[in-house]
Design a protein around this motif. Structure first.
Motif, short mmCIF file in Angstrom:
data_model
loop_
_atom_site.label_atom_id
_atom_site.label_comp_id
_atom_site.label_asym_id
_atom_site.label_seq_id
_atom_site.Cartn_x
_atom_site.Cartn_y
_atom_site.Cartn_z
N ARG A 60 -2.86 7.42 9.03
CA ARG A 60 -3.64 6.29 8.52
C ARG A 60 -3.10 5.86 7.15
O ARG A 60 -2.85 6.70 6.29
CB ARG A 60 -5.11 6.71 8.43
N GLY A 61 -2.87 4.55 6.98
CA GLY A 61 -2.42 4.04 5.68
C GLY A 61 -0.91 4.13 5.45
O GLY A 61 -0.40 3.74 4.40
N GLU A 65 3.30 2.39 2.91
CA GLU A 65 3.94 3.40 2.04
C GLU A 65 5.45 3.25 2.02
O GLU A 65 6.07 2.99 3.05
CB GLU A 65 3.58 4.81 2.54
#
Ligand code: ATP
Length: 366
Positions: A60-61, A65
């Motif tokens: 998740r996320g 990045e």
């Protein structure tokens, strides 16, 4: 349930984490089990905790990045058969027979070598008593799918590699920043950007920022490049330009290959053209930070396609690499793509620049 592992290898690039996320989630969505191999091929050789089962929420996320959150490495052990034997043993132990690798041409070569050697590695594991015959029965073949992660956009057969547009953005932002001060003081800047065998970043940064002169590895400067560059820049100044930008790809000033260097360019601009000149080497800022929207999209679409390719593969299908050609996500023959890439690099190294340029042209006219 089929088990599919994903890893990142070689130099990092923005978007690699997004590719890992896409592979893991598409694997789970397809009813299979997802694994991540940490620290590139080293993780495969070391096994144990380095090969970790991943759940949907573990990534998740990750889309926004930079770099790769599962780590990457250059691994000497994997160049040796003994290292690859350990890697095969670790994969069988976890029940994994499919591997998606996101990396450059070196990593993809290593992957294909691993796949072609796989049957003999499995045989050796049985012959040496490390694995039982029944145990290896479901693991007769290894599936390999490549994703290209590279800021240089240096893989033949694809229009863009995961990371190249983020890097280009970063370079453009840096040049815009430098431009403000260059304009204020009427200065000249010589900017060195990455690209060992591929001038894409330098060339596209030149187009995107309106540079005055660009040096790329594929195209050596002419005999009289010094006069040529100085006269172009003088002309631009006479036309009212207050700033000068010269972009040099790192591979364009390899002393063995090309007679230029950023400091030589600086001296010429200072002494012959009379400009207050500075050299800026952008370095690793070109690699880091959050990926551009394009790389997030590319990483996601290609990650999904990689899992589909794994599920459709047969022992006879040559290993595919996931590419983008004219805005379509396509599968190409991995080793063919690597061969074309290595050929251009070899042509540059042997100073056969005409052939290197023809190789690049062929990529675009394909
Ligand atoms: P970059 O373009 O950023 O350099 P790359 O994937 O080309 O990325 P390499 O350093 O060439 O980077 O390769 C990464 C790793 O892949 C190596 O450290 C090694 O572990 C493995 N590898 C590369 N080539 C081979 C090969 N011929 N046989 C086995 N493994 C290889």
């Amino acid at each position: 349930k089929k088990k599919i592992a994903v890893m990142t290898s070689g130099g990092d690039s923005p978007g690699m984490s997004g590719a890992v996320r896409a592979v893991i989630r598409q694997t789970i969505a397809s009813g299979c089990v997802a694994y991540a191999v940490y620290e590139g091929y080293q993780g495969l050789v070391d096994g144990g905790e380095m090969i970790k089962q991943m759940q949907w929420e573990d990534v998740r996320g990750w889309l926004s990045e930079g770099g790769t959150l599962i780590g990457t490495a250059r691994c000497m052990d994997f160049h040796e058969r003994a290292g690859r034997l350990k890697a095969a043993n670790n994969m069988i132990e976890k029940g994994i027979d499919a591997l998606v690798i996101c990396g450059g041409d070196g990593s993809l070569t290593g992957a294909d070598r691993f796949r072609s050697e796989w049957p003999s590695l499995v045989e050796e594991l049985v012959a040496t008593g490390k694995r039982r015959e029944e145990e290896v029965k479901p693991f007769k073949h290894l599936n390999i799918v490549g994703l290209v992660g590279s800021i240089d956009n240096d893989l033949s057969s694809t229009d863009a590699t995961i990371g190249c547009y983020s890097s280009l953005d970063r370079i453009c932002n840096a040049i815009d920043t430098i431009d403000s001060t260059a304009f204020s003081h009427q200065r000249a800047f010589v900017i060195e950007v990455m690209g060992r065998h591929c001038g894409w970043l330098a060339l596209m940064a030149g187009v995107s920022c309106g540079a005055d002169f660009v040096f790329i590895p594929e195209n050596p400067p002419s005999e009289n490049w010094e006069d040529e560059m100085c006269s172009v820049i003088k002309k631009h100044r006479e036309l009212g330009k207050r700033k000068t930008t010269v972009i040099v790809a790192e591979g364009a000033h390899d002393q063995e290959l090309h007679p230029i260097s950023p400091s030589r360019v600086k001296d010429l601009l200072s002494k012959r053209v009379g400009l207050d000149t500075r050299v800026t080497t952008l370095g690793h800022v070109q690699r880091g930070g959050p990926p551009a929207a394009y790389d997030r999209m590319l990483a996601t679409l290609q990650g999904v396609e990689a899992v589909k390719a794994v599920l459709e593969a047969t022992p006879e299908t040559p290993s595919p690499v996931i590419c983008i050609v004219e805005n379509k996500i396509v599968r190409k023959n991995l080793m063919e793509a690597v061969k074309l890439t290595k050929q251009v690099a070899a042509d540059i190294e042997s100073k056969n620049f005409k052939k290197a340029m023809e190789g690049r042209d062929a990529e675009f006219s394909e």
